[in-house]
Design a protein around this motif. Structure first.
Motif, PDB file in Angstrom:
ATOM      1  N   GLY A  74      -8.033  26.308 -15.460  1.00 41.35           N
ATOM      2  CA  GLY A  74      -7.704  26.386 -14.045  1.00 41.35           C
ATOM      3  C   GLY A  74      -6.509  25.523 -13.703  1.00 41.35           C
ATOM      4  N   THR A  75      -5.857  25.848 -12.597  1.00 45.68           N
ATOM      5  CA  THR A  75      -4.637  25.157 -12.181  1.00 45.68           C
ATOM      6  C   THR A  75      -4.959  23.799 -11.584  1.00 45.68           C
ATOM      7  N   PRO A  76      -4.317  22.721 -12.071  1.00 48.48           N
ATOM      8  CA  PRO A  76      -4.534  21.397 -11.466  1.00 48.48           C
ATOM      9  C   PRO A  76      -4.000  21.345 -10.034  1.00 48.48           C
ATOM     10  N   PHE A  77      -4.663  20.554  -9.195  1.00 48.30           N
ATOM     11  CA  PHE A  77      -4.226  20.350  -7.820  1.00 48.30           C
ATOM     12  C   PHE A  77      -4.677  18.959  -7.391  1.00 48.30           C
ATOM     13  N   ILE A  78      -4.164  18.490  -6.246  1.00 51.09           N
ATOM     14  CA  ILE A  78      -4.543  17.177  -5.740  1.00 51.09           C
ATOM     15  C   ILE A  78      -4.389  17.172  -4.227  1.00 51.09           C
ATOM     16  N   SER A  79      -5.265  16.435  -3.558  1.00 52.30           N
ATOM     17  CA  SER A  79      -5.238  16.354  -2.091  1.00 52.30           C
ATOM     18  C   SER A  79      -4.581  15.086  -1.581  1.00 52.30           C
ATOM     19  N   ALA A  80      -4.875  13.935  -2.206  1.00 52.64           N
ATOM     20  CA  ALA A  80      -4.312  12.670  -1.733  1.00 52.64           C
ATOM     21  C   ALA A  80      -4.234  11.693  -2.892  1.00 52.64           C
ATOM     22  N   LEU A  81      -3.351  10.711  -2.729  1.00 53.72           N
ATOM     23  CA  LEU A  81      -3.137   9.720  -3.784  1.00 53.72           C
ATOM     24  C   LEU A  81      -2.849   8.378  -3.127  1.00 53.72           C
ATOM     25  N   ASP A  82      -3.600   7.353  -3.532  1.00 56.18           N
ATOM     26  CA  ASP A  82      -3.460   6.015  -2.951  1.00 56.18           C
ATOM     27  C   ASP A  82      -3.143   5.002  -4.042  1.00 56.18           C
ATOM     28  N   PHE A 124       0.842  -1.187   0.000  1.00 54.94           N
ATOM     29  CA  PHE A 124       0.000   0.000   0.000  1.00 54.94           C
ATOM     30  C   PHE A 124       0.887   1.250   0.000  1.00 54.94           C
ATOM     31  N   VAL A 125       0.517   2.245  -0.782  1.00 46.04           N
ATOM     32  CA  VAL A 125       1.157   3.553  -0.768  1.00 46.04           C
ATOM     33  C   VAL A 125       0.060   4.590  -0.551  1.00 46.04           C
ATOM     34  N   SER A 126       0.175   5.376   0.510  1.00 42.27           N
ATOM     35  CA  SER A 126      -0.834   6.387   0.852  1.00 42.27           C
ATOM     36  C   SER A 126      -0.128   7.726   0.999  1.00 42.27           C
ATOM     37  N   ILE A 127      -0.492   8.685   0.149  1.00 40.31           N
ATOM     38  CA  ILE A 127       0.242   9.952   0.063  1.00 40.31           C
ATOM     39  C   ILE A 127      -0.692  11.113   0.384  1.00 40.31           C
ATOM     40  N   ASP A 128      -0.286  11.937   1.319  1.00 40.80           N
ATOM     41  CA  ASP A 128      -0.978  13.190   1.600  1.00 40.80           C
ATOM     42  C   ASP A 128      -0.299  14.273   0.762  1.00 40.80           C
ATOM     43  N   CYS A 129      -0.950  14.690  -0.293  1.00 44.74           N
ATOM     44  CA  CYS A 129      -0.350  15.632  -1.241  1.00 44.74           C
ATOM     45  C   CYS A 129      -0.354  17.043  -0.669  1.00 44.74           C
ATOM     46  N   GLY A 130       0.824  17.672  -0.683  1.00 50.77           N
ATOM     47  CA  GLY A 130       0.960  19.013  -0.136  1.00 50.77           C
ATOM     48  C   GLY A 130       1.345  19.040   1.319  1.00 50.77           C
ATOM     49  N   LEU A 131       1.501  17.884   1.937  1.00 49.18           N
ATOM     50  CA  LEU A 131       1.930  17.840   3.334  1.00 49.18           C
ATOM     51  C   LEU A 131       3.424  18.127   3.398  1.00 49.18           C
ATOM     52  N   TYR A 178       1.467  10.228   9.378  1.00 54.00           N
ATOM     53  CA  TYR A 178       0.448  10.027  10.419  1.00 54.00           C
ATOM     54  C   TYR A 178      -0.436   8.859  10.002  1.00 54.00           C
ATOM     55  N   ALA A 179      -1.218   8.342  10.921  1.00 53.47           N
ATOM     56  CA  ALA A 179      -2.152   7.254  10.648  1.00 53.47           C
ATOM     57  C   ALA A 179      -3.530   7.830  10.404  1.00 53.47           C
ATOM     58  N   ASP A 180      -4.188   7.369   9.346  1.00 56.56           N
ATOM     59  CA  ASP A 180      -5.536   7.833   9.060  1.00 56.56           C
ATOM     60  C   ASP A 180      -6.473   7.428  10.194  1.00 56.56           C
ATOM     61  N   ALA A 181      -7.354   8.336  10.583  1.00 57.09           N
ATOM     62  CA  ALA A 181      -8.217   8.105  11.737  1.00 57.09           C
ATOM     63  C   ALA A 181      -9.167   6.937  11.522  1.00 57.09           C
ATOM     64  N   ALA A 182      -9.628   6.720  10.290  1.00 51.29           N
ATOM     65  CA  ALA A 182     -10.619   5.682  10.034  1.00 51.29           C
ATOM     66  C   ALA A 182      -9.982   4.331   9.750  1.00 51.29           C
ATOM     67  N   THR A 183      -8.997   4.290   8.845  1.00 51.24           N
ATOM     68  CA  THR A 183      -8.437   3.002   8.409  1.00 51.24           C
ATOM     69  C   THR A 183      -7.182   2.615   9.179  1.00 51.24           C
ATOM     70  N   LYS A 184      -6.577   3.568   9.883  1.00 52.63           N
ATOM     71  CA  LYS A 184      -5.297   3.379  10.574  1.00 52.63           C
ATOM     72  C   LYS A 184      -4.136   3.155   9.607  1.00 52.63           C
ATOM     73  N   LEU A 185      -4.367   3.363   8.322  1.00 53.36           N
ATOM     74  CA  LEU A 185      -3.298   3.237   7.342  1.00 53.36           C
ATOM     75  C   LEU A 185      -2.385   4.458   7.419  1.00 53.36           C
ATOM     76  N   PRO A 186      -1.061   4.273   7.291  1.00 49.44           N
ATOM     77  CA  PRO A 186      -0.130   5.406   7.406  1.00 49.44           C
ATOM     78  C   PRO A 186      -0.110   6.245   6.132  1.00 49.44           C
ATOM     79  N   TYR A 187      -0.209   7.566   6.276  1.00 51.70           N
ATOM     80  CA  TYR A 187      -0.069   8.514   5.164  1.00 51.70           C
ATOM     81  C   TYR A 187       1.256   9.259   5.312  1.00 51.70           C
TER      82      TYR A 187
END
Length: 901
Positions: free
Chosen positions: A180-188, A39-46, A53-62
């Protein structure tokens, strides 16, 4: 009839992500979490310093995204959009302002050729303070994924795809479409069992439209750890309790033995059925509908649906649950279906449904023998996208990645270097061959501020033809590895700080004419290895040298002068009678037709007397053709080599200047698609040029024919001739220093040898760009041929390489139509206007030469016509370069070869 319709993708995805952002609503039943390896979990812009950190719902690390991209900038959403219930990964974004494409590179965490689920999420939150909702495209590698249309500032949206990753990594790219400018919040990234979703394969992927868990009240989601692949199952939100009954069981539902499809037990433990409030036929039917949103790449989406069933009730006695299934009105199964008790089963369409405008309707109808109503537990709905576009050759990609990393190149160097064609990296040209990876053929890194020694990475670009490293700060020696690049024809190292001598491998390539090297303005670099050794003598020794060297120089120069005089006298004496007339050479014709053209290219340029010309042409007996310079005669050298003698006539408008231009130019340029000069004559008032003989005449005669009995050129032959001619012009424009403009490109100046190989001829009007910064040359007088002249040249005498491109576009139109550049129909009409008018009707057969007799790949003819019309665009800036023309004609030739094969 019980019926519900799920709308377009965007409406569903924001609801899903809104629920994903709410902490505490996820169903977690306490079992041990499944393996999340890969699994790869990315918080984009962090920010990197913030750590993971661990996601509150899944406990998967971002984790922060700095390790996965080197482009864009980190931004926080506006405070008014921050809510306590909002998931942490939506508080910031990575934005890609001013970039055509911004990319993330994710590792293939399992193995090459494995299958993955990739999920991108977006929450605008007015992060840029503009209050403008953007629209942009999302690509998976070099293939279109979907258009992201941000419809609200406060609601998350999602894009998900299931695809096979053929390489060791995969890129997710955001592409600016001007809205408009592309952006992204998260990527899994989530590995998926290879047997799942067989419709996702090496050539197509599945883009999620909807994934529904039916029969669930409230806002409970099912995802990881309940789903080991972290698929997100959202409750069907449109259930009307007056229409539907919910069925559930606490018992575990087993997987189906068929490993192609699977839904987790938590999803299969609930189902819906029509309420049995009526005995009418309509109450015995379930009808569900989905619609895939069209986009610019797929205006009529192809769709795939998967529906899941399990019997959750104990069916006792004579009771039976049987129903028939149909997709868009077409019966799905031949026999009625009966779900198995507590065992997951699935129905799906293996081939994508076409022709329904992205609409997908499932009907479940109880049979006459069924005592129970139909049920359904879950459903997934996908649109299909192609992943058949081929990425750039892997070795080229590795080389460019190393170059980019070494010099920290920004530019637009993101994603694949060559694909898609609209996003090719700045400074690159690529070749594109059907079903083969693109290759990098040209790299321009001039004025790039590069320093240090020239790295070996450049020598790993094995298909490169033109390499420009001029005006940097390179030091050290020129690597000999560059001489091993098999297709390299031009290397520019001007304006660096290189030292030492030119490597032997490069010198050999230069001497055999296969490479042009520019190395001026390198003060410590020499072309003669022996002269590059710095002297180490003491000052006293140097004093002796200062005295002796001038004396020796005088003696040596005198001796050389005497020797040169003797050689010249000997050469003049031996030339007399050295050329036999045609009737004295036995077997000349057969010998000359089979002679190797390259042997003639290796001859030294010779100066002939007028008497020599008389002998070799048998007193100018056979005329091959006539032009503005004069007549061209057939001739033979003493060794039997057939030549063409171009003798200036007294009435020629071309004078000594044109003659000397052509003679001097031909001693400098050498290319397989340019006619080679054997020698020249400047004997009093007589002036002549002696060329290699081109036995099949010129292209104009082949197309429109002096000889009515001659066989017309096939479309494949025409294509090859056009491509080879374009290569000759490309050499003049790109490889020569300074660059040359031909100024008289036309079919009569394209000559053909016995094998119908094309060579551009007649260089009397050649014009050089004297300085690298020249954008055009204003000539004193208009020269060229009517029908071929570019408008800016004809009107303002402004000449550039694009003037040749325009003329070559006219040549291409002649190749397609077989017609002259000026038509009489009945008024004089330019061929460009004539072709445009006829192609407006949408039928290429209206313009294709009837002599081709329809024997061609219609796509290749259309493509050549498109190239020709681009070449003849009114504005020079809108015309392609000859390098691009060559690449496109090579593609056309591939199409035609496949058509014939």
């Amino acid at each position: 009839m019980a019926r519900s319709t799920r709308g377009a993708m965007a409406d569903w995805s924001w609801l899903l992500l809104l629920l994903l952002g709410l902490a505490g609503v996820l169903q977690v039943r306490g079992q041990r979490a499944p393996d999340s390896t890969g699994f790869v979990s990315i918080d984009c812009g962090l920010p990197e310093q913030a750590g993971g950190y661990a996601d509150a719902a899944t406990k998967l690390p971002y984790v922060p995204d700095g390790a996965f991209t080197d482009a864009g900038s980190n931004r926080d959403i506006s405070p008014e959009y921050i809510k306590p219930s909002l998931s942490k990964r939506y508080l910031n974004v990575r934005s890609f302002p001013g970039a055509a494409r911004g990319c993330y590179t994710l590792p293939s965490t399992v193995a090459r050729g494995s299958k993955y689920l990739l999920r991108a999420t977006f929450l605008y939150g007015n992060y840029d303070g503009l209050g403008k909702l953007p629209v942009f495209d999302l690509h998976l590698g070099v293939n279109f994924w979907r258009t992201v249309n941000i419809t609200t500032a406060d609601k998350p949206q999602m894009a998900e795809i299931i695809a096979v990753v053929p390489d060791e990594s995969v890129q997710v790219c955001l592409v600016d479409t001007g809205s408009g400018t592309p952006f992204i919040s998260a990527l899994d990234l989530r590995p998926v069992r290879d047997t799942l979703y067989p419709q996702a394969n090496a050539t197509q992927a599945l883009v999620l439209v909807d994934r529904s868990n039916l029969g669930v009240s409230g806002a409970a989601l099912v995802r990881y750890p309940e789903d080991p692949y972290d698929r997100v199952w959202i409750p069907w939100s449109e259930i009307d309790s007056n229409e539907w009954a919910e069925i559930s069981t606490p018992e575990k539902v087993k997987e189906l033995a068929d490993l192609r499809f699977n839904a987790p037990s938590a999803v299969m433990q609930t189902a819906i059925a029509p309420r049995n409030g009526s005995r009418s036929a309509s109450s015995r039917t379930i009808e569900l509908s989905w619609d895939a949103a069209p986009n610019h790449a797929y205006p009529d989406p192809e769709v795939i649906g998967i529906v899941y069933f399990a019997e959750l009730e104990v069916v006792a006695g004579g009771a039976a649950r049987q129903f028939e299934m149909a997709i868009n009105g077409k019966l799905w199964s031949k026999a009625p279906f009966t779900p198995q008790h507590l065992i997951c089963d699935a129905f799906f369409n293996s081939e994508a449904h076409r022709g329904f405008g992205g609409h997908y309707n499932i009907t479940l109808k109880a049979t006459a023998n069924s005592t129970l109503l139909p049920t359904i537990n879950a459903a997934e709905f996908f649109s299909v996208v192609s992943t058949a576009n081929v990425a750039t050759d892997a070795k080229d990609v590795v080389a460019m990645a190393a170059i980019k990393a070494k010099y920290e190149v920004k530019k637009n160097w993101a994603g694949d270097p060559c694909a898609p064609k609209t996003l090719v990296w700045e400074g690159l040209n690529c070749s594109y061959t059907i079903s083969m990876p693109p290759r990098i053929t040209r790299l321009n890194m001039s004025f790039g501020g590069l320093s240090g020694s020239i790295p070996s990475h450049f020598a790993n670009l094995k298909a490169i033809k033109y390499l420009d490293l001029s005006y940097n700060n390179f030091t050290g020696s020129i690597p000999n590895a560059l001489s091993e690049l098999p297709f390299l024809v031009a290397l520019d190292l001007t304006g660096n700080q290189l030292n030492g001598s030119i490597p032997s491998g490069l010198m050999k390539r230069i001497q055999d004419g296969s490479l042009t090297l520019r190395y001026g303005k390198n003060p410590n670099l020499c072309s003669n290895g022996s002269s590059c050794e710095p002297t180490k003598k003491k000052s006293k020794s140097m004093f002796a040298v200062y005295i002796v060297v001038p004396i020796l120089a005088v003696v040596v120069i005198g001796a050389l002068a005497m020797l040169l005089l003797l050689i010249l006298r000997k050469k003049q004496g031996s030339r007399k009678g050295s050329v036999k007339p045609q009737n004295e050479a036995s077997g000349v014709h057969s010998q000359s037709r089979n002679s190797n053209t390259h042997s003639m290219l290796q001859l030294d340029h010779r100066r002939f007397t007028y008497k020599d010309l008389q002998v070799m042409t048998n007193n100018f007996k056979t005329v091959l053709g006539r032009g503005g310079f004069g007549s061209v005669y057939d001739g033979f050298l003493a060794d039997g080599t057939q030549v063409a003698v171009k003798l200036r006539s007294e009435s020629s408008s071309q004078g000594i200047r044109e003659f000397l231009t052509e003679a001097q130019t031909l001693t400098k340029i050498h290319h397989k698609n340019l006619v080679s000069m054997v020698g020249y004559c400047k004997d009093g008032e007589y002036m002549a040029l002696v060329y290699e003989h081109m036995s099949e005449g010129n292209l104009e005669d082949k197309l429109r024919g002096k000889d009515s009995n001659s066989r017309s050129l096939t479309w494949r032959q025409r294509l090859r001739i056009a491509m080879e001619s374009a290569q000759g012009l490309e050499y003049l424009h790109v490889a020569c220093s300074p660059a040359f403009v031909h100024r008289d490109v036309k079919t009569s100046n394209i000559l053909l040898n016995v094998d119908l190989e094309a060579k551009v001829a007649d260089f009397g009007l050649l014009k050089a760009f004297n300085q690298d910064g020249d954008t055009h040359v204003s000539t004193a007088r208009l020269v060229g041929t009517r029908g071929y002249l570019a408008p800016e040249y004809a009107a303002a005498l402004q000449l550039t390489e694009k003037s040749d491109v325009y003329s070559f576009g006219v040549v291409l139109l002649e190749v397609i139509t077989g017609r002259p550049p000026i038509l009489q129909c009945p008024e004089p009409t330019n061929i460009i206007q004539w072709v445009r008018q006829h192609l407006a009707r949408g039928n290429i057969e209206d313009v294709a030469d009837i002599h081709i007799q329809g024997d061609y790949d219609i796509n290749s003819v259309w493509k050549v016509a498109d190239i020709a019309l681009k070449c003849t665009a009114q504005a020079p800036t809108q015309r392609p370069t000859m390098t691009k023309v060559v690449a496109q004609l090579q593609e056309c030739l591939k199409l035609e070869e496949q058509h014939i094969d």
